[in-house]
Design a protein around this motif. Structure first.
Motif, PDB file in Angstrom:
ATOM      1  N   GLY A  54       0.804  -1.210   0.000  1.00 55.05           N
ATOM      2  CA  GLY A  54       0.000   0.000   0.000  1.00 55.05           C
ATOM      3  C   GLY A  54       0.842   1.267   0.000  1.00 55.05           C
ATOM      4  O   GLY A  54       0.406   2.311  -0.506  1.00 55.05           O
ATOM      5  N   LEU A  55       2.046   1.204   0.533  1.00 59.03           N
ATOM      6  CA  LEU A  55       2.921   2.368   0.533  1.00 59.03           C
ATOM      7  C   LEU A  55       3.322   2.764  -0.884  1.00 59.03           C
ATOM      8  O   LEU A  55       3.516   3.950  -1.164  1.00 59.03           O
ATOM      9  N   HIS A  56       3.445   1.779  -1.752  1.00 58.32           N
ATOM     10  CA  HIS A  56       3.767   2.092  -3.153  1.00 58.32           C
ATOM     11  C   HIS A  56       2.668   2.959  -3.757  1.00 58.32           C
ATOM     12  O   HIS A  56       2.948   3.968  -4.424  1.00 58.32           O
ATOM     13  N   ALA A  57       1.416   2.582  -3.505  1.00 59.74           N
ATOM     14  CA  ALA A  57       0.291   3.361  -4.018  1.00 59.74           C
ATOM     15  C   ALA A  57       0.277   4.757  -3.397  1.00 59.74           C
ATOM     16  O   ALA A  57      -0.021   5.746  -4.077  1.00 59.74           O
ATOM     17  N   ALA A  58       0.610   4.850  -2.115  1.00 61.23           N
ATOM     18  CA  ALA A  58       0.609   6.150  -1.440  1.00 61.23           C
ATOM     19  C   ALA A  58       1.677   7.074  -2.025  1.00 61.23           C
ATOM     20  O   ALA A  58       1.431   8.268  -2.249  1.00 61.23           O
ATOM     21  N   VAL A  59       2.857   6.530  -2.278  1.00 55.40           N
ATOM     22  CA  VAL A  59       3.922   7.331  -2.873  1.00 55.40           C
ATOM     23  C   VAL A  59       3.517   7.806  -4.266  1.00 55.40           C
ATOM     24  O   VAL A  59       3.702   8.980  -4.624  1.00 55.40           O
TER      25      VAL A  59
ATOM     26  N   VAL B 182      10.081  10.094   1.992  1.00 54.08           N
ATOM     27  CA  VAL B 182      10.355   9.343   0.765  1.00 54.08           C
ATOM     28  C   VAL B 182      10.184  10.232  -0.464  1.00 54.08           C
ATOM     29  O   VAL B 182      11.059  10.307  -1.340  1.00 54.08           O
ATOM     30  N   VAL B 183       9.051  10.923  -0.540  1.00 56.12           N
ATOM     31  CA  VAL B 183       8.726  11.712  -1.737  1.00 56.12           C
ATOM     32  C   VAL B 183       9.722  12.851  -1.929  1.00 56.12           C
ATOM     33  O   VAL B 183      10.045  13.212  -3.069  1.00 56.12           O
ATOM     34  N   ALA B 184      10.261  13.389  -0.841  1.00 57.22           N
ATOM     35  CA  ALA B 184      11.249  14.468  -0.969  1.00 57.22           C
ATOM     36  C   ALA B 184      12.465  14.019  -1.769  1.00 57.22           C
ATOM     37  O   ALA B 184      13.135  14.832  -2.405  1.00 57.22           O
ATOM     38  N   GLY B 185      12.753  12.724  -1.743  1.00 62.06           N
ATOM     39  CA  GLY B 185      13.873  12.210  -2.512  1.00 62.06           C
ATOM     40  C   GLY B 185      13.512  11.832  -3.929  1.00 62.06           C
ATOM     41  O   GLY B 185      14.403  11.568  -4.742  1.00 62.06           O
ATOM     42  N   LEU B 186      12.226  11.797  -4.233  1.00 62.86           N
ATOM     43  CA  LEU B 186      11.774  11.414  -5.571  1.00 62.86           C
ATOM     44  C   LEU B 186      11.359  12.600  -6.416  1.00 62.86           C
ATOM     45  O   LEU B 186      11.279  12.493  -7.637  1.00 62.86           O
ATOM     46  N   ASP B 187      11.077  13.729  -5.775  1.00 55.24           N
ATOM     47  CA  ASP B 187      10.652  14.925  -6.495  1.00 55.24           C
ATOM     48  C   ASP B 187      11.626  16.060  -6.201  1.00 55.24           C
ATOM     49  O   ASP B 187      11.493  16.762  -5.193  1.00 55.24           O
ATOM     50  N   PRO B 188      12.616  16.256  -7.042  1.00 60.64           N
ATOM     51  CA  PRO B 188      13.619  17.298  -6.778  1.00 60.64           C
ATOM     52  C   PRO B 188      13.071  18.709  -6.894  1.00 60.64           C
ATOM     53  O   PRO B 188      13.753  19.664  -6.519  1.00 60.64           O
ATOM     54  N   GLY B 189      11.839  18.862  -7.380  1.00 58.52           N
ATOM     55  CA  GLY B 189      11.260  20.187  -7.538  1.00 58.52           C
ATOM     56  C   GLY B 189      10.643  20.743  -6.282  1.00 58.52           C
ATOM     57  O   GLY B 189      10.259  21.918  -6.245  1.00 58.52           O
TER      58      GLY B 189
END
Length: 204
Positions: free
Chosen positions: A7-12, A47-54
Motif C-alpha cells: 500500500g505504501l507504493h500506491a501512497a507514494v 520518501v517523496v522528498a527524494g523522488l521529487d527534486p522540484g
C-alpha cells in the motif's frame, strides 16, 4: 509479494501524481511547492522528498528513516517478521534513508523525545544524514502527542516562508560572548529572529 504491491507504493505514487497535477494548474507557482506530513504521512514526506527534486521544502512531523535499526519496535516493527529476502526488498523500497541522498529542497524534521513509533535516535540519525538546509524541532517528553490538530503548525509555515526569504524560520541564538566576572565566566548571547528568545541553554 513485492514492493509494488504494498500500500505504501500506491501512497507514494498518489503523492507524486498529486504534485504533477498541481504543476499542471496555471494558477500554481510551481517554484513554491512544499510538502508536509504527519506520522505515516511524515514517512511519505521523507520518501517523496527524494523522488521529487522540484519540492522547495518539506516537513515531516513524527517520522524517520533507518527503520531496520529500530528492530521489532516502532511504526513498521511488524515488517521485521517477514522473511529476510522480503524484508530487505521492503526496506530498500520504503526506508527514507535511501532517499535522503537525493534531497534537493530544504527539510524541517519535527519529533518528540518519547515517540514510540519513530524513535528519537532514528529521527536524529535521519536529520544528521540530510545535506540540505534543515531545521530540527524535538519536543521534550512528547510521545506522538500532536498528531490530531497539531497546535503549532504555524512553525511549519514559518519554516516554509523562510525558504522563500519572507522571514527567518526561528529566532537564533548568535555566537555567545564569554567574559570573566570575578571568579566565574559569564556567557552573553543576542538573538536574531522574528520573536525573542526567552531561554537559552548552553551545553559544554
Amino acid at each position: 509479494y513485492g514492493p509494488d504491491k504494498d500500500g505504501l507504493h500506491a501512497a507514494v505514487q498518489f503523492c507524486l501524481r498529486g504534485l504533477m497535477f498541481l504543476r499542471a494548474q496555471p494558477q500554481i507557482d510551481t517554484n513554491r511547492l512544499c510538502m508536509t506530513g504527519m506520522s505515516g504521512g511524515a514517512h511519505l514526506s521523507l520518501v517523496v522528498a527524494g523522488l521529487d527534486p522540484g519540492l522547495r521544502a518539506s516537513c515531516a512531523v513524527y517520522g524517520s528513516g533507518y527503520i531496520a535499526d529500530q528492530g521489532r519496535g516502532g511504526y513498521y516493527g511488524g515488517i521485521t517478521l517477514a522473511p529476510p529476502d522480503q524484508f530487505n526488498l521492503w526496506v530498500h523500497a520504503f526506508d527514507p534513508r535511501y532517499y535522503i541522498p537525493t534531497y534537493r529542497g530544504a527539510f524541517f524534521l519535527r519529533s518528540g523525545t518519547d515517540d514510540i513509533f519513530f524513535w528519537m535516535p532514528a529521527a536524529l540519525q535521519t536529520w544528521r544524514a540530510m545535506a540540505v538546509p534543515k531545521c530540527l524541532d524535538i519536543l521534550p517528553n512528547d510521545n506522538h502527542g500532536h498528531v490530531n490538530g497539531i497546535a503549532d503548525e504555524n512553525l511549519t509555515r514559518r519554516f516554509f516562508r523562510s525558504i522563500f526569504g519572507e522571514q527567518p524560520a526561528f529566532p537564533e541564538a548568535l555566537t555567545p560572548i564569554v567574559y570573566p566576572e570575578g571568579a566565574n565566566l559569564r556567557l552573553r548571547a543576542a538573538d536574531n529572529g522574528p520573536s525573542a528568545l526567552t531561554q537559552v541553554q548552553f551545553c559544554v
